[in-house]
Design an enzyme around this catalytic site. Structure first.
Site, PDB file in Angstrom:
ATOM      1  N   HIS A   1     -34.726  48.941  23.182  1.00 29.46           N
ATOM      2  CA  HIS A   1     -33.271  49.245  23.448  1.00 29.46           C
ATOM      3  C   HIS A   1     -33.346  50.670  22.646  1.00 29.46           C
ATOM      4  O   HIS A   1     -34.241  50.935  21.850  1.00 29.46           O
ATOM      5  CB  HIS A   1     -32.445  48.331  22.999  1.00 29.46           C
ATOM      6  CG  HIS A   1     -32.313  47.980  21.581  1.00 29.46           C
ATOM      7  ND1 HIS A   1     -33.560  47.067  21.140  1.00 29.46           N
ATOM      8  CD2 HIS A   1     -31.820  48.148  20.617  1.00 29.46           C
ATOM      9  CE1 HIS A   1     -33.188  47.103  19.802  1.00 29.46           C
ATOM     10  NE2 HIS A   1     -32.081  47.784  19.218  1.00 29.46           N
TER      11      HIS A   1
ATOM     12  N   HIS B   1     -31.439  51.597  19.986  1.00 22.96           N
ATOM     13  CA  HIS B   1     -31.444  51.747  18.404  1.00 22.96           C
ATOM     14  C   HIS B   1     -32.285  52.505  17.742  1.00 22.96           C
ATOM     15  O   HIS B   1     -33.582  52.052  17.741  1.00 22.96           O
ATOM     16  CB  HIS B   1     -30.807  50.240  17.858  1.00 22.96           C
ATOM     17  CG  HIS B   1     -29.499  49.843  18.134  1.00 22.96           C
ATOM     18  ND1 HIS B   1     -29.108  48.751  18.417  1.00 22.96           N
ATOM     19  CD2 HIS B   1     -28.405  50.586  18.620  1.00 22.96           C
ATOM     20  CE1 HIS B   1     -28.017  48.403  18.677  1.00 22.96           C
ATOM     21  NE2 HIS B   1     -27.297  49.584  18.939  1.00 22.96           N
TER      22      HIS B   1
ATOM     23  N   ASP C   1     -33.827  52.033  14.961  1.00 24.03           N
ATOM     24  CA  ASP C   1     -34.843  51.378  14.300  1.00 24.03           C
ATOM     25  C   ASP C   1     -35.868  51.170  14.991  1.00 24.03           C
ATOM     26  O   ASP C   1     -37.198  50.662  14.615  1.00 24.03           O
ATOM     27  CB  ASP C   1     -34.656  50.172  13.316  1.00 24.03           C
ATOM     28  CG  ASP C   1     -33.757  49.210  14.084  1.00 24.03           C
ATOM     29  OD1 ASP C   1     -33.077  49.572  15.152  1.00 24.03           O
ATOM     30  OD2 ASP C   1     -33.668  48.029  13.763  1.00 24.03           O
TER      31      ASP C   1
ATOM     32  N   HIS D   1     -28.044  41.912  23.670  1.00 25.69           N
ATOM     33  CA  HIS D   1     -27.749  42.624  22.613  1.00 25.69           C
ATOM     34  C   HIS D   1     -26.367  43.492  22.532  1.00 25.69           C
ATOM     35  O   HIS D   1     -25.864  43.311  23.579  1.00 25.69           O
ATOM     36  CB  HIS D   1     -28.997  43.654  22.064  1.00 25.69           C
ATOM     37  CG  HIS D   1     -29.041  44.039  20.822  1.00 25.69           C
ATOM     38  ND1 HIS D   1     -28.558  43.515  19.572  1.00 25.69           N
ATOM     39  CD2 HIS D   1     -29.134  45.657  20.241  1.00 25.69           C
ATOM     40  CE1 HIS D   1     -28.681  44.530  18.715  1.00 25.69           C
ATOM     41  NE2 HIS D   1     -29.172  45.382  19.068  1.00 25.69           N
TER      42      HIS D   1
END
EC number: 3.1.26.11
Length: 291
Positions: free
Chosen positions: A61, A63, A65, A133
């Protein structure tokens, strides 16, 4: 045989003990990178894991990090004069993210980048599955194909040592040997292929459980120790991950995406193993071998 290198097992931001998510999966010369947190290129290079040997990258995904290290990895591949095609799987926005970044940083890859939805070759498949998520997200299921092998023990008992006979049996042919007809179905066994699943960030959900049933290794989000609010943030706690592993009848559970708030993870393993005894919590740069 499949090897899994845990390059980064942390979450959100790096800590002294844990870098951001990245996992290198190796099988007989095929190298697959799952997620690519900031600093992944340094970890690969510093540990001589062959950044240019990576053929496939899967991002779960968007994000930061999980994806902010990808530009650096690709740039380093270019600086190392890569020629081979790089295959990338990921969310819909990943392609725009990369090419917009290339444009603004004036970077032009020296090699072809191909975005794919799945991967298949004669030995292995890579499929995605839906995770749950706070943004569009997907997990990855890496599966070896089943292989047909000769039952060497049976051949030895019957004192059959002629390699030509063995070859024909493996080709599915009936063979006449010493006045006896040997049928391939009597001498062939199917070796089940290994399976590795990685969830990325997710709450425990049915789509994950169904997709990872029976895998040899499940790498599952375990951001929190026991916070009941984990699901509010789109994550799992340790007990959640262990319950998924139990319900899906996996062989081994690896807890990952550990919040930087935890320096001591002794309790994490205790909690997980009460529910699912075959749980591990890998440190950065540890690896396991599946056979």
């Amino acid at each position: 045989m499949i090897q899994i290198f845990f390059l980064g097992t942390g979450a959100g931001s790096p800590s002294k003990k844990r870098k951001l998510p990245a996992f290198l999966v190796r099988r007989e010369g095929l190298n697959i990178l799952l997620d690519c947190g900031e600093g992944t290129q340094y970890t690969l290079m510093n540990n001589k894991l062959g950044i240019n040997s990576i053929k496939i990258i899967g991002i779960t995904h968007m994000h930061g990090d999980h994806v902010f290290g990808l530009l650096g990895v690709i740039a380093s591949m270019g600086l190392l004069d890569r020629k081979e095609t790089l295959y990338i799987l990921g969310p819909r926005d990943l392609k725009d993210f990369l090419y917009t970044s290339f444009e603004y940083s004036k970077f032009n890859p020296s090699f072809k980048i191909e975005f794919i939805d799945n991967y298949n070759d004669q030995n292995i498949t890579i499929a995605t599955f839906k995770t749950c998520h706070t943004v569009e997200s997907q997990g990855y299921l890496i599966s070896e194909r089943d292989r047909v092998k000769i039952d060497e023990e049976k051949l030895e008992k019957e004192k059959i040592k002629d390699w030509r006979v063995m070859r024909k049996l493996k080709e599915g042919k009936t063979v006449e040997y010493n006045g006896k007809f040997l049928k391939p179905e009597d001498y062939l066994v199917i070796k089940r292929g290994l399976k590795v699943a990685y969830t990325g960030d997710t709450i425990p959900c049915q789509s994950v459980i169904e997709s990872v049933k029976g895998v040899d290794l499940l790498i599952h989000d375990s951001t929190f120790l026991n916070e009941p609010s984990a699901c509010t943030y789109g994550h799992s706690n340790v007990a959640d991950a262990a319950k998924v592993a139990l319900e899906a009848s996996v062989k081994l559970l690896a807890l990952t995406h550990i919040s930087p708030r935890y320096e001591d993870v002794t309790e994490h393993l205790k909690v997980a193993r009460r529910i699912f005894p075959k749980s591990i919590l890998p440190d950065d740069l540890s690896y396991i071998t599946l056979k």
